[in-house]
Design an enzyme around this catalytic site. Structure first.
Site, PDB file in Angstrom:
ATOM      1  N   ASP A 321       0.854  -1.173   0.000  1.00 39.76           N
ATOM      2  CA  ASP A 321       0.000   0.000   0.000  1.00 39.76           C
ATOM      3  C   ASP A 321       0.905   1.243   0.000  1.00 39.76           C
ATOM      4  O   ASP A 321       2.131   1.154   0.091  1.00 39.76           O
ATOM      5  CB  ASP A 321      -0.943  -0.051   1.211  1.00 39.76           C
ATOM      6  CG  ASP A 321      -2.209   0.753   0.982  1.00 39.76           C
ATOM      7  OD1 ASP A 321      -3.255   0.401   1.538  1.00 39.76           O
ATOM      8  OD2 ASP A 321      -2.145   1.743   0.218  1.00 39.76           O
ATOM      9  N   GLU A 529     -10.720   6.360   4.340  1.00 37.81           N
ATOM     10  CA  GLU A 529      -9.749   5.735   5.233  1.00 37.81           C
ATOM     11  C   GLU A 529      -9.926   6.173   6.688  1.00 37.81           C
ATOM     12  O   GLU A 529     -11.070   6.272   7.155  1.00 37.81           O
ATOM     13  CB  GLU A 529      -8.335   5.981   4.693  1.00 37.81           C
ATOM     14  CG  GLU A 529      -8.188   5.482   3.251  1.00 37.81           C
ATOM     15  CD  GLU A 529      -6.760   5.400   2.772  1.00 37.81           C
ATOM     16  OE1 GLU A 529      -6.501   5.769   1.620  1.00 37.81           O
ATOM     17  OE2 GLU A 529      -5.892   4.928   3.530  1.00 37.81           O
TER      18      GLU A 529
HETATM   19  C1  GLC Z   1      -4.330   4.232  -0.083  1.00 40.24           C
HETATM   20  C2  GLC Z   1      -5.243   3.044   0.140  1.00 40.24           C
HETATM   21  C3  GLC Z   1      -5.284   2.076  -1.020  1.00 40.24           C
HETATM   22  C4  GLC Z   1      -5.006   2.803  -2.324  1.00 40.24           C
HETATM   23  C5  GLC Z   1      -3.583   3.352  -2.274  1.00 40.24           C
HETATM   24  C6  GLC Z   1      -3.224   4.158  -3.532  1.00 40.24           C
HETATM   25  O1  GLC Z   1      -3.685   4.564   1.112  1.00 40.24           O
HETATM   26  O2  GLC Z   1      -5.040   2.289   1.326  1.00 40.24           O
HETATM   27  O3  GLC Z   1      -6.583   1.468  -1.019  1.00 40.24           O
HETATM   28  O4  GLC Z   1      -5.145   1.911  -3.423  1.00 40.24           O
HETATM   29  O5  GLC Z   1      -3.361   4.148  -1.114  1.00 40.24           O
HETATM   30  O6  GLC Z   1      -4.000   5.314  -3.598  1.00 40.24           O
END
Ligand code: GLC
Length: 644
Positions: A321, A529
């Site tokens: 992530d 989030e």
């Molecule tokens: C974010 C999320 C993830 C996303 C990534 C790229 O923090 O947790 O779901 O795909 O970063 O944006």
């Protein structure tokens, strides 16, 4: 929506003599053309052979470059060439310019790709973005209901069509890879990402996953080897099942926190959607920030390598992530150097390293050179990345297709989104006890009241991950139809509509008798989030007051726009009708379609609707299960024309 052009995929085995002839012919052709025959550039070769040939030619710097995914804002041609960058992403809200057109997006991706193709081996980049409810980063894209609403439809065919539409709109901007679907099984609605989860029920998440992956990527042929990534033609995109594993099971729904479960329960509740995604040929899997029984998922070799790669046979690539390697670094106990070692050893193949890629590349190079990270592990990671790039035809078709720009916000996609909206709404109350049903509403009312903060706010009805990472309110966020606009379009032209965002009780009281009914639309403001973590789950003010003031004076239908169930028991008695709309997206007409009976309500709760947050977590199948509305509940109505 045009039929997807087909493209090469794994050619069936041919008799050996034919293969020999093909090799000789290719070599002769190349020789006569005056250039060396290069196997990995030959699309007629089996993908495995192309991977092995290319890998054998790569330097360590080129290999580590393939494992690096950097943020768009840093991806200049010079950086891409210098670091042999393998992937670029748009973080939430990261766009070439405000309200950039499909053409501008294509120009940006093409510039980066041309830089990659100029490198020694000409390995194309794969550009990734969060197209998680339509191509939501992009202005004018069709915004579909968030996954919680799709779970309420119970319709895999519809979800597959949404995946196809989303893929086409991503390709309209030249982007061949999305970080979707989120296959979380959200077990606690206090989690800020619960709306990204199709359901609390594993089987429903599996049903949706098995539809969304082929919707995005295309249908893998029968007998396709399990776990091998499959991405069909030029209008499909590579997908990413996320966030592996147990992201929806953390304590009290705290984002990125700890999921405390036995291995049996982890495998029973959270793992099955990944097996389905792997069976469907998902191209990538993103690791969760969260932990399982105190071990960070990004360092969990047992679950990533032993289970996902070896037991489930996943042969695509595993990606971190955003800045996840930084987030497990806790000096002085654990330095960044150690975090890299732990994550790569655990089985990570591509690192989402938006900004600090120089440090990442230097640290990883040092560790491979001094043997603390084995070259075999690097070769496995790079082979997986190359396998996806070959499988999706990226070497043959690296550049955006200008012919596809018109797919962005295409009216057929908006029709699919409108259908998804009406199929996602769940009717939870229709008429007070002993009184006749309120819905469907009459289109021929003399005068109606529409009230509340979410009645005329496109940004609110789209929710988080819309144009910007967190989403935002307002009606100039993107192109769409608000619920108020949809109501105005649905009722008879003679009907008088009073709209007030913040109704005043005394002024409502004065004209209450004039209204045939009121539609009250309230709910949550956008979030994403951790910003969405919420321990009390009350309807944000002034929602409760608006409900009480209006419903106390006028027959009322309350429409709740939220990413999850909220506390409604104190107000449900005052409501004549109650509709859960989730986060419907741009196509507000879908709400009016069922309010006024052009279509009947069919949605079913994808999640348990609790009475009080003190009951949480509480899921279908629990011993102590005492909800306000149970998982699967939903009243139905017949379309008005069928009642005549
Ligand atoms: C974010 C999320 C993830 C996303 C990534 C790229 O923090 O947790 O779901 O795909 O970063 O944006």
């Amino acid at each position: 929506m045009r039929a997807a052009p087909t493209t090469m995929w794994r050619s069936p085995a041919a008799p050996a003599c034919l293969l020999v002839a093909a090799v000789l012919l290719s070599a002769v052709a190349a020789a006569t053309a005056g250039e060396e025959y290069v196997k990995y550039k030959d699309p007629k070769k089996p993908i495995g052979e192309r991977v092995d040939d290319l890998l054998s030619r790569m330097t360590l710097a080129e290999k580590i470059g393939q494992m690096s995914q950097i943020e768009r804002a840093n991806a200049t041609s010079a950086v891409i060439e210098k670091y042999f960058v393998g992937s670029v992403l748009s973080g939430g809200g990261s766009v070439p310019s405000e309200k950039a057109t499909a053409k501008e997006w294509q120009q940006m991706v093409a510039k980066m790709q041309k830089a990659a193709l100029k490198t020694r081996l000409g390995i194309p980049i794969i550009y990734g973005i969060d197209a998680v409810h339509g191509h939501n980063n992009v202005h004018n894209a069709t915004i579909f209901p968030h996954n919680v609403g799709l779970g309420a439809t119970r319709d895999p065919k519809l979800v597959k069509r949404i995946g196809q539409s989303t893929a086409h709109e991503a390709r309209a901007t030249g982007i061949p890879y999305t970080f979707a679907p989120c296959v979380a099984v959200c077990r606690d609605p206090r989690w800020g990402r619960c709306y990204e989860s199709y359901s609390e029920d594993t089987k429903l998440v599996q049903l949706m996953t098995s539809a969304m992956v082929p919707g995005l990527q295309g249908d893998a042929p029968a007998r396709y080897p399990k776990g091998t990534p499959f991405v069909a033609g030029g209008m499909n995109v590579a997908g990413c099942a996320k966030h592996f594993v147990g992201d929806g099971g953390t304590r009290d729904g705290i984002n990125e926190n700890n999921t405390v479960l036995s291995f049996h329960d982890l495998m029973r509740i959270h793992m099955p959607p990944y097996d389905d995604a792997v069976i469907k040929g998902v191209a990538s899997v993103m690791i969760s920030y969260s932990s399982w029984n105190g071990v960070k998922m990004h360092e969990n070799r047992f679950l990533i390598t032993d289970i996902l790669k070896n037991k489930l046979k996943f042969r695509g690539f595993v990606i971190t992530d955003w800045q996840a390697v930084d987030r497990i670094t806790t000096p002085p106990h654990k330095h960044y150097y150690h975090s890299i070692q732990e994550t790569i050893h655990a089985g990570i193949d591509m690192v989402m390293i938006p900004y600090d890629y120089p440090e990442f590349v230097a640290d990883l190079t040092t560790q491979v050179s001094n043997g603390s990270i084995k070259l075999d592990r690097i070769n496995d990671a790079v082979s997986r990345i190359l396998r996806v790039k070959f499988a999706m035809g990226l070497f043959e078709n690296p550049l955006p297709d200008p012919r596809l720009a018109g797919e962005l916000g295409d009216k057929e996609h908006r029709q699919i989104a409108r259908e998804a909206v009406r199929r996602s709404l769940v009717l939870l109350k229709n008429g007070k006890h002993g009184e006749k049903p309120v819905l469907p509403l009459s289109k021929k009312a003399d005068k109606i009241l529409v009230a509340g903060s979410h009645a005329h706010n496109l940004g609110f009805q789209c929710g988080g991950w819309t144009v910007s990472w967190q989403g935002q309110g307002g009606n100039n966020v993107t192109a769409g139809t608000t619920i108020l606009e949809a109501i105005k379009a649905a009722v008879d032209e003679s009907t008088v509509i009073d709209y007030t965002e913040h109704p005043d009780k005394s002024s409502i009281a004065e004209s209450a008798k004039e209204y045939d009914y009121a539609v009250v639309v309230v709910g949550e403001e956008p979030y994403a989030e951790t910003e969405g973590d919420n321990l009390n789950l009350t309807i944000p003010s002034p929602g409760p007051k608006v409900i009480k003031d209006v419903c106390g004076l006028v027959k009322c239908v309350v429409v709740l726009v939220s990413g999850r169930p909220l506390v409604v028991e104190p107000y449900i008695g005052a409501m004549d009708a109650f509709v859960a709309a989730w986060l419907p997206g741009t196509e507000g007409h879908g709400v009016a379609d069922v309010l006024f009976g052009d279509h009947g309500f069919t949605g079913k709760l994808p999640r348990t609707w609790f009475k009080s947050v003190d009951q949480l977590p509480m899921n279908f199948g629990d011993k102590h299960y005492n909800p306000l509305f149970p998982f699967g509940f939903g009243l139905t109505t017949k379309p008005s024309h069928s009642q005549s």
